[in-house]
Write a protein that holds these residues in place. Structure first.
Motif, mmCIF file in Angstrom:
data_model
loop_
_atom_site.group_PDB
_atom_site.id
_atom_site.type_symbol
_atom_site.label_atom_id
_atom_site.label_comp_id
_atom_site.label_asym_id
_atom_site.label_seq_id
_atom_site.Cartn_x
_atom_site.Cartn_y
_atom_site.Cartn_z
ATOM 1 N N LYS A 4 0.835 -1.212 0.000
ATOM 2 C CA LYS A 4 0.000 0.000 0.000
ATOM 3 C C LYS A 4 0.862 1.252 0.000
ATOM 4 O O LYS A 4 0.603 2.206 -0.727
ATOM 5 C CB LYS A 4 -0.900 0.024 1.246
ATOM 6 N N SER A 5 1.897 1.219 0.853
ATOM 7 C CA SER A 5 2.724 2.416 0.995
ATOM 8 C C SER A 5 3.400 2.784 -0.317
ATOM 9 O O SER A 5 3.428 3.951 -0.698
ATOM 10 C CB SER A 5 3.767 2.219 2.091
ATOM 11 N N SER A 6 3.951 1.772 -1.013
ATOM 12 C CA SER A 6 4.605 2.097 -2.288
ATOM 13 C C SER A 6 3.607 2.638 -3.293
ATOM 14 O O SER A 6 3.908 3.560 -4.047
ATOM 15 C CB SER A 6 5.292 0.872 -2.894
ATOM 16 N N LEU A 7 2.404 2.075 -3.278
ATOM 17 C CA LEU A 7 1.365 2.566 -4.201
ATOM 18 C C LEU A 7 1.024 4.017 -3.893
ATOM 19 O O LEU A 7 0.868 4.846 -4.791
ATOM 20 C CB LEU A 7 0.099 1.727 -4.048
ATOM 21 N N ILE A 8 0.913 4.307 -2.608
ATOM 22 C CA ILE A 8 0.628 5.684 -2.209
ATOM 23 C C ILE A 8 1.752 6.593 -2.675
ATOM 24 O O ILE A 8 1.525 7.707 -3.140
ATOM 25 C CB ILE A 8 0.432 5.775 -0.688
ATOM 26 N N GLY A 9 2.976 6.091 -2.564
ATOM 27 C CA GLY A 9 4.116 6.865 -3.045
ATOM 28 C C GLY A 9 3.967 7.202 -4.517
ATOM 29 O O GLY A 9 4.231 8.329 -4.943
ATOM 30 N N ASN A 26 -2.028 -5.578 -6.568
ATOM 31 C CA ASN A 26 -0.629 -5.153 -6.636
ATOM 32 C C ASN A 26 0.273 -6.358 -6.874
ATOM 33 O O ASN A 26 -0.151 -7.511 -6.724
ATOM 34 C CB ASN A 26 -0.260 -4.436 -5.332
ATOM 35 N N LYS A 27 1.526 -6.084 -7.194
ATOM 36 C CA LYS A 27 2.500 -7.142 -7.538
ATOM 37 C C LYS A 27 1.900 -7.990 -8.672
ATOM 38 O O LYS A 27 1.937 -9.219 -8.642
ATOM 39 C CB LYS A 27 2.820 -8.013 -6.314
ATOM 40 N N ALA A 28 1.326 -7.289 -9.637
ATOM 41 C CA ALA A 28 0.602 -7.968 -10.716
ATOM 42 C C ALA A 28 1.524 -8.724 -11.650
ATOM 43 O O ALA A 28 1.067 -9.385 -12.573
ATOM 44 C CB ALA A 28 -0.215 -6.948 -11.513
ATOM 45 N N ASP A 29 2.847 -8.633 -11.408
ATOM 46 C CA ASP A 29 3.772 -9.402 -12.237
ATOM 47 C C ASP A 29 3.757 -10.869 -11.827
ATOM 48 O O ASP A 29 4.272 -11.720 -12.546
ATOM 49 C CB ASP A 29 5.191 -8.825 -12.109
ATOM 50 N N LEU A 30 3.190 -11.156 -10.656
ATOM 51 C CA LEU A 30 3.141 -12.538 -10.191
ATOM 52 C C LEU A 30 2.031 -13.301 -10.909
ATOM 53 O O LEU A 30 0.996 -12.733 -11.238
ATOM 54 C CB LEU A 30 2.922 -12.588 -8.677
ATOM 55 N N PRO A 31 2.237 -14.601 -11.093
ATOM 56 C CA PRO A 31 1.295 -15.383 -11.918
ATOM 57 C C PRO A 31 -0.144 -15.408 -11.401
ATOM 58 O O PRO A 31 -1.073 -15.325 -12.186
ATOM 59 C CB PRO A 31 1.895 -16.810 -11.901
ATOM 60 N N ALA A 32 -0.324 -15.476 -10.083
ATOM 61 C CA ALA A 32 -1.705 -15.615 -9.579
ATOM 62 C C ALA A 32 -2.525 -14.338 -9.698
ATOM 63 O O ALA A 32 -3.707 -14.320 -9.361
ATOM 64 C CB ALA A 32 -1.664 -16.081 -8.126
ATOM 65 N N SER A 72 1.993 -2.862 -10.739
ATOM 66 C CA SER A 72 3.240 -3.575 -10.455
ATOM 67 C C SER A 72 4.392 -2.598 -10.419
ATOM 68 O O SER A 72 4.610 -1.866 -11.378
ATOM 69 C CB SER A 72 3.487 -4.639 -11.526
ATOM 70 N N ALA A 73 5.113 -2.599 -9.319
ATOM 71 C CA ALA A 73 6.255 -1.694 -9.202
ATOM 72 C C ALA A 73 7.380 -2.151 -10.124
ATOM 73 O O ALA A 73 8.002 -1.348 -10.799
ATOM 74 C CB ALA A 73 6.735 -1.654 -7.762
ATOM 75 N N THR A 74 7.615 -3.477 -10.173
ATOM 76 C CA THR A 74 8.728 -3.962 -10.981
ATOM 77 C C THR A 74 8.493 -3.735 -12.465
ATOM 78 O O THR A 74 9.429 -3.504 -13.220
ATOM 79 C CB THR A 74 8.977 -5.465 -10.751
ATOM 80 N N GLU A 75 7.223 -3.812 -12.882
ATOM 81 C CA GLU A 75 6.953 -3.591 -14.292
ATOM 82 C C GLU A 75 6.546 -2.149 -14.560
ATOM 83 O O GLU A 75 6.205 -1.786 -15.679
ATOM 84 C CB GLU A 75 5.839 -4.536 -14.761
ATOM 85 N N ASN A 76 6.535 -1.374 -13.505
ATOM 86 C CA ASN A 76 6.224 0.050 -13.620
ATOM 87 C C ASN A 76 4.895 0.295 -14.317
ATOM 88 O O ASN A 76 4.810 1.063 -15.266
ATOM 89 C CB ASN A 76 7.353 0.746 -14.397
#
Lengths: 132, 303, 539
Positions: B51-56, B184-190, B219-223
């Protein structure tokens, strides 16, 4: 004993020193003593730290430095605090601080210096006294 | 930082502290505002959802417009020690000193709804300091979210694929309250699986509600996803600026204030009279309590 | 520390003979003893040691502290040590160099030249090694986040002084995984950092086969609070992660493993330490064989160095630390370490003096030549207790490795802050146990002197007050002298390579060094390609 109930305390690591065990120990200990603690993590600039202190209206700031650069970094941080109007915040320092540097730090406004062999109970009691 | 920036920040910092520490009866009644400029967004979800990173990310987009963004980040108070580790702000913005962003970290305290005391008043402080957005970040567990929904204009629930059967577990509860779902972390398969489940919940809700909550993948990693997220918040704002909704929310917030004040008074009374109440029968206790509350009826002087 | 050094000046520099294979009373000592069909030293899985003749063939390496503020002082010091018989040099770098900041960066304030040399460019490296023949020495750099850059710099110095790259010997620590968890000089996110490490390994295989591109350190995790079991477990897990990364880059696990070395602390629980090393040797060999099918015995050998002291030493009644270090040295020897660094008794609270540094060295020499416990290989082997304890340690260490794997692997765990959190918990536990008196620390929580309880900390790092300013002016001078266009070209090429997943960055880094690009400039380009590590703060 919740000696620090309600107190807002920032624990910061200014500069490049990467040894954070002590800072984390203190953060956890202060939390267990009832304080609301923000630990900033590594590599924060004095400017950033002062900003956090002001925005969070902290009661105290603990600077943890084990790289020997405490004189420059503490001075810089206190200067930033002063610039931002935070002169009533109690600043304390932890790390490998030579006795010969204590006086200079106190002159800068540091209220207490806590080194590794001090008991955690004593540190909490001492801080509680300083924070009133 | 300019002198002016410094001044309003100092003022706000102090104001927030005053309001946070004041007795509820003093600050809560003045705080029922709606239709103000500051858009209130509640962001909740399990620990570790990012959540915090998303808020960022949101804050970065909005402050660049430029607009002023405030954040109240609530972390749980330890029931054992009464202390707390307020770790969100560093995750939101651990690097810069963005002068359009102001973050205040607060412990949830001993409140029964897990929201820090005087929360409405605190949100209001940002309003009064001419902020454009205020974000309320909370850990989405049980009661917390229900109340949080009342206090904000847009309520976002963030989930992550790693939580396994998050969706199943949370079905009855905050998932029904969300105005926007974020995976979030939508780069993960599930991630796709969860998104699909959420979409079907959203559609089902759409049968009874006018707003169908969108499902945003971030996704932070995929920006990716940050822009869509803020757009969704904007869409929700536009869609819900109806008189009807304003009225409903005002009523809900008034009820929240009333309930908070009452519960606060009950807690105080019981703490003060613990010994006396111990010996009385339940029926007697109840009468003593009501009488005691009656005596405190004047604690609120303002309407 | 002045150059006047009674330690070496006063002695005649003679070295004692190799250990005689008999007790002081004349009983001949076998190289080792073993039961029928039981494990012997020098044979898989190497529980009892990696060499059949142990210390009889060669004593462990005695490592000494060094590292001074300026490049010139360091150069003088090294020439002195060399003239007095040392051929192995340890170079410590200052924090800005370690973290990738130039001396004039705002983050470098107060840290320039403090804990080591400021090696911000090839020019500084040339000063440090001026007049020294790199083919005749072995240099060990304690460097991690910027290891590839410093390594490239060393290669560039060799290039410029006409030393063939293949002649270079030494080590770069280059163990980024532990940085994220216990030492803090990380720079980039985990993935690109692992890629960079693979690049250094592949490059060194080809160009500097006698230079070790990585030394995996468990020591810092231990010092930060982990237990002996966790120290070994975490280190082995990291080791496996590096092998995996190398394989991803089609590297050769066999030749990599042959040159790998590890690095641990030795603390005071004597038999636990011995068992830890024996278990570590056995487990590493087994894991490499099982997982990667490696069979070459040389590749399965677990080589390690140790530091005796660290957080096991006290500031109160510091002379007690001499006993502690002696005990720890014995544990290291009985555990079969290949190199030993003994802390000076005052190291926890000040820069060691000549006096204390001498005692630290003498401690090792006394253990080596007088106690002579190294005359027989793995003398504790076969003891019911040691064998049992070794088995227990192996089991527990394997559990730690499994835990990390169950979490999703070391990389994921680090990104989530999981080991960081667990180590912080341990550190707190350790401190509370000491405070409560559950862990006995003689002279500190028991048998303390009522009169002088406060530790008198001295300067822990030497600093030259004019150093920072001087170094910064050298940086300005460099920027003016060098050929700017060449700097930009090499940096551009580096950045392009960094964005290409398959390019080995080492040659590009060497070119940047030759062009006198600074550490800060190089790191800035890599940051723009890869981003920065975002510290997951979980308590």
């Amino acid at each position: 004993m919740e000696k620090l109930r309600g107190k807002r305390i920032i624990i910061a690591k200014p500069g490049l020193d990467g040894h954070d065990a002590g800072a984390k120990i203190i953060a956890l200990t202060l939390r267990d003593a009832g304080a609301n603690v923000i630990y900033t993590g590594l590599r924060k600039s004095p400017d950033y730290i002062a900003r956090v202190v002001i925005d969070e209206d902290a009661d105290a700031l603990g600077l943890s430095i084990l790289s020997g650069s405490h004189n420059a970094l503490v001075a810089a941080t206190i200067e930033c605090l002063r610039k931002f109007g935070g002169t009533d915040i109690k600043v304390f320092v932890g790390g490998t601080i030579p006795a010969s540097d204590h006086e200079a730090l106190k002159q800068l406004g540091v209220v207490a210096i806590y080194t590794a062999e001090m008991k955690l109970d004593h540190i909490v009691a001492s801080l509680a006294e300083h924070l009133g | 930082m300019s002198g002016e920036d410094l001044r309003w920040r100092q003022q706000l910092a102090r104001e927030l502290t005053i309001r946070a520490r004041a007795p509820a009866s003093e600050v809560m009644t003045a705080a029922i505002s709606f239709g103000g400029k500051a858009r209130r967004i509640g962001i909740t979800g399990p620990p570790g959802a990012g959540k915090s990173s998303l808020i960022g990310l949101l804050a970065k987009q909005w402050t660049e417009r430029p607009s002023k963004v405030g954040v109240i980040a609530v972390d749980p108070t330890s029931p054992l020690s009464g202390g707390s580790l307020l770790g969100d702000r560093i995750r939101i913005d651990g690097v810069s000193t963005n002068s359009n962003l102001f973050i205040r970290s607060l412990p949830s305290g001993n409140t029964s709804d897990g929201l820090c005391p005087n929360i409405l008043s605190l949100l209001d402080a940002f309003e009064q300091a001419a902020f454009d957005h205020v974000i309320l970040e909370t850990v989405g567990v049980g009661q917390v979210s229900y109340q949080a929904k009342t206090l904000v204009d847009t309520f976002v629930v963030v989930l992550v694929p790693e939580s396994g059967d998050t969706v199943q577990a949370m079905k009855a509860g905050i998932l029904e309250l969300a105005d926007i779902y974020v995976v979030n972390k939508a780069d993960l398969p599930a991630a796709t699986k969860i998104a699909t489940e959420l979409r079907s919940i959203a559609l089902w809700r759409g049968r009874n509600e006018s707003w169908v909550p969108p499902v945003i993948l971030t996704s932070a990693t995929e920006n990716r996803g940050a822009a869509e997220f803020s757009e969704a918040i904007e869409s929700h704002r536009k869609a819900t600026l109806t008189e009807e909704r304003v009225a409903a929310l005002t009523i809900a917030r008034r009820e929240y204030v009333l309930r908070t004040l009452l519960v606060g008074q009950i807690d105080e009374f019981m703490a003060r009279n613990r010994a006396g109440l111990q010996d009385a029968s339940l029926a007697e206790c109840f009468r003593i309590l009501i009488a005691g509350l009656g005596e405190r009826a004047d604690v609120i002087n303002k309407a | 520390m002045s150059l006047r050094n009674d330690l070496l000046e006063g002695t005649d520099g003679r070295e004692p003979p190799l250990l005689r294979p008999e007790t002081s009373s004349g009983i001949p000592l076998p190289e080792f003893l073993a039961g029928d069909g039981e494990e012997v030293p020098g044979e898989f899985p190497f529980t009892r040691g990696i060499f059949k003749n142990g210390y009889r063939g060669r004593l462990w390496t005695f490592r000494q502290y060094s590292g001074f503020g300026s490049a010139e002082e360091t150069n003088e010091r090294y020439k002195f040590l060399l003239a007095n018989g040392s051929s192995g040099l340890s170079v410590a770098l200052d924090l800005p160099t370690q973290c990738g900041y130039d001396p004039d960066d705002v983050m470098a304030i107060g840290e320039v030249g403090k804990v080591g040399v400021s090696m911000f460019s090839l020019a500084e490296a040339e000063t440090v090694f001026s007049g020294i023949d790199l083919s005749k020495i072995s240099t060990s750099f304690t460097i991690n986040g910027t290891a590839a850059i410093i390594y490239a710099m060393y290669v560039a110095v060799a290039d410029k002084t006409g030393v063939p790259r293949s002649a270079l010997t030494g080590t770069i620590q280059n163990d980024i995984l532990k940085e994220y968890v216990a030492r803090g000089t990380w720079i980039f996110p985990v993935r690109p950092s692992m890629r960079l490490i693979a690049d250094t390994i592949l490059f060194s295989n080809e160009h500097t086969p006698r230079f070790n591109p990585i030394s995996i350190a468990g020591a810092h995790v231990r010092d930060a609070g982990a237990t002996a079991i966790e120290e070994m477990g975490y280190t082995l897990a990291n080791g496996l992660a590096y092998v995996d990364e190398l394989l991803r880059h089609k590297g050769d696990a066999n030749s990599f493993a042959k040159r790998l070395s590890f690095f641990f602390y030795v603390h005071m629980d004597f038999f636990e330490e011995v068992a830890k090393f024996r278990a570590g040797r056995r487990l590493w060999a087994k894991l490499l064989k099982q997982r990667y099918g490696i069979n070459d015995p040389k590749a399965l050998m677990f080589r390690f160095g140790v530091v005796c002291g660290g957080s096991s030493l006290t500031g109160a009644q510091p002379y007690n630390n001499i006993s502690r270090v002696a005990i720890e040295t014995m544990a290291a020897v009985l555990g079969g370490a290949q190199s030993i660094f003994t802390c000076a008794y005052d190291e926890a609270y000040q820069i060691p003096t000549e006096f204390s540094a001498e005692i630290a060295l003498r401690t090792q020499q006394i253990v080596a030549y007088e106690s002579a416990i190294g005359k027989t290989v793995d003398p504790l082997g076969g003891s019911y207790f040691i064998e049992w304890l070794t088995d227990q340690m192996e089991k527990e260490i394997a559990k730690v490795i499994q835990q990390l794997e169950d979490y999703g692997g070391v990389e994921k765990a680090i990104e989530d802050g999981y080991p960081q959190m667990w180590i912080a918990q341990r550190a707190l536990e350790r401190k509370l146990k000491k405070d409560r008196g559950e862990t006995v620390v003689v002279g500190e929580n028991y048998f303390a002197n009522q009169k002088d309880s406060a530790v008198d900390y001295g300067q822990v790092f030497k600093s030259d007050p004019s150093g920072e300013a001087r170094i910064r002016s050298r940086l300005s001078a460099l920027r003016e002298k060098r050929e700017h266009a060449k700097v930009v070209t090499t940096l551009d090429a580096l950045e392009a390579a960094a964005r290409a997943p398959d390019a080995n960055l080492m040659p590009f880094l060497v070119e940047c060094c030759h062009a006198y690009a600074t550490v800060g400039e190089i790191v800035a380009r890599l940051k723009s390609s890869w981003g920065e590590f975002s510290e997951p703060i979980r308590l």
